[in-house]
Design a protein around this motif. Structure first.
Motif, PDB file in Angstrom:
ATOM      1  N   VAL A  84     -28.856  25.654  23.605  1.00 32.05           N
ATOM      2  CA  VAL A  84     -29.087  25.495  22.173  1.00 32.05           C
ATOM      3  C   VAL A  84     -28.104  26.388  21.410  1.00 32.05           C
ATOM      4  O   VAL A  84     -28.012  27.585  21.664  1.00 32.05           O
ATOM      5  CB  VAL A  84     -30.531  25.877  21.792  1.00 32.05           C
TER       6      VAL A  84
ATOM      7  N   ASP B 127     -27.032  20.993  24.398  1.00 33.21           N
ATOM      8  CA  ASP B 127     -28.086  19.986  24.298  1.00 33.21           C
ATOM      9  C   ASP B 127     -28.598  19.828  22.875  1.00 33.21           C
ATOM     10  O   ASP B 127     -28.991  18.733  22.464  1.00 33.21           O
ATOM     11  CB  ASP B 127     -29.249  20.364  25.224  1.00 33.21           C
ATOM     12  N   ASP B 128     -28.620  20.926  22.116  1.00 32.95           N
ATOM     13  CA  ASP B 128     -29.160  20.910  20.763  1.00 32.95           C
ATOM     14  C   ASP B 128     -28.369  21.874  19.884  1.00 32.95           C
ATOM     15  O   ASP B 128     -27.815  22.867  20.374  1.00 32.95           O
ATOM     16  CB  ASP B 128     -30.633  21.333  20.761  1.00 32.95           C
TER      17      ASP B 128
ATOM     18  N   TRP C 255     -37.711  24.244  15.498  1.00 32.02           N
ATOM     19  CA  TRP C 255     -37.100  23.336  16.481  1.00 32.02           C
ATOM     20  C   TRP C 255     -37.973  23.239  17.728  1.00 32.02           C
ATOM     21  O   TRP C 255     -38.200  22.142  18.254  1.00 32.02           O
ATOM     22  CB  TRP C 255     -35.698  23.832  16.835  1.00 32.02           C
TER      23      TRP C 255
ATOM     24  N   ASN D  47     -39.993  19.899  19.227  1.00 31.90           N
ATOM     25  CA  ASN D  47     -39.696  19.408  20.572  1.00 31.90           C
ATOM     26  C   ASN D  47     -40.848  19.629  21.553  1.00 31.90           C
ATOM     27  O   ASN D  47     -40.671  19.496  22.767  1.00 31.90           O
ATOM     28  CB  ASN D  47     -38.422  20.065  21.098  1.00 31.90           C
TER      29      ASN D  47
END
Length: 223
Positions: free
Chosen positions: A111, A131-132, A167, A171
């Motif tokens: 991240v 990934d993010d 976040w 998720n």
């Protein structure tokens, strides 16, 4: 247990800060005439140093001066892509790339959490195979054009931790079911350091180095 590795970007992965570099990259390729407004940027910086305006206001003023009121989504994506390629060629530390790959190999979800604007950082995150990406959001108009106005919080200091927590919630992640590594160069990220299981002070300036020694955080030099 979910493994998450959260990285700050400027001066943690990159050698130098990216926001002003992105704005100058954009103005040179989009509207070069705006370079004549550079003295007003100096004035805005002076107001920030005098604590008349805060970081978010400084960011918004510089954005407005160099990119204008609105930037079309197509133009913003093109500028972000070209700037990401330039950043990868010239402004990324090899040791940072090595650690990112080690975390990936160990099964960590990568991240990128940065105060820089999400609309251009997304392309850098993609180039780094994160990934993010969590970054400072901007408002958009009905056409999708990027406006010179922050949407929500500046992803900085305690605000960064709040945005990471939001976040995680979005998720389906809870603090109890995650193991978190956090990497940053700056003491402003103390809240995120404190919330991590493993804290890494990267190329720390003096205040962060002192805090890292006090708290027992790992210090790494990637310069």
């Amino acid at each position: 247990m979910n493994r998450i590795a959260i990285y700050d970007m400027d001066k943690t992965i990159t050698r130098r800060p990216t926001l002003m570099r992105f704005l100058l990259h954009a103005v040179r390729t989009h509207q070069p005439w705006r370079l004549i407004l550079a003295p007003f940027i100096g004035l805005a910086i002076g107001l920030y140093l005098l604590r008349i305006i805060d970081r978010a206001q400084l960011k918004t003023i510089n954005h407005r001066l160099l990119l204008g009121r609105a930037l079309t989504a197509v133009r913003a994506q093109a500028l972000a892509t070209s700037f990401a390629a330039h950043t990868m060629r010239t402004n990324v530390m090899t040791d940072a790339l090595d650690q990112i790959e080690r975390d990936r190999a160990e099964g960590y979800r990568l991240v990128l959490a940065t105060a820089s604007y999400a609309f251009y950082v997304g392309a850098i995150g993609e180039a780094l195979r994160f990934d993010d990406v969590i970054g400072t959001k901007t408002h958009a108009d009905i056409s999708g054009a990027i406006l010179a106005k922050i949407d929500g919080e500046n992803c900085y200091g305690p605000g960064k931790l709040r945005m990471v927590q939001a976040w995680m919630m979005a998720n389906g992640l809870t603090r109890e079911n995650c193991t978190i590594r956090f990497y940053s160069d700056h003491v402003s990220d103390e809240p995120a350091f404190e919330a991590a299981d493993e804290a890494f002070a990267i190329n720390p300036h003096a205040p962060l180095a002192a805090l890292a020694h006090e708290r027992g955080w790992t210090i790494l030099d990637w310069r």
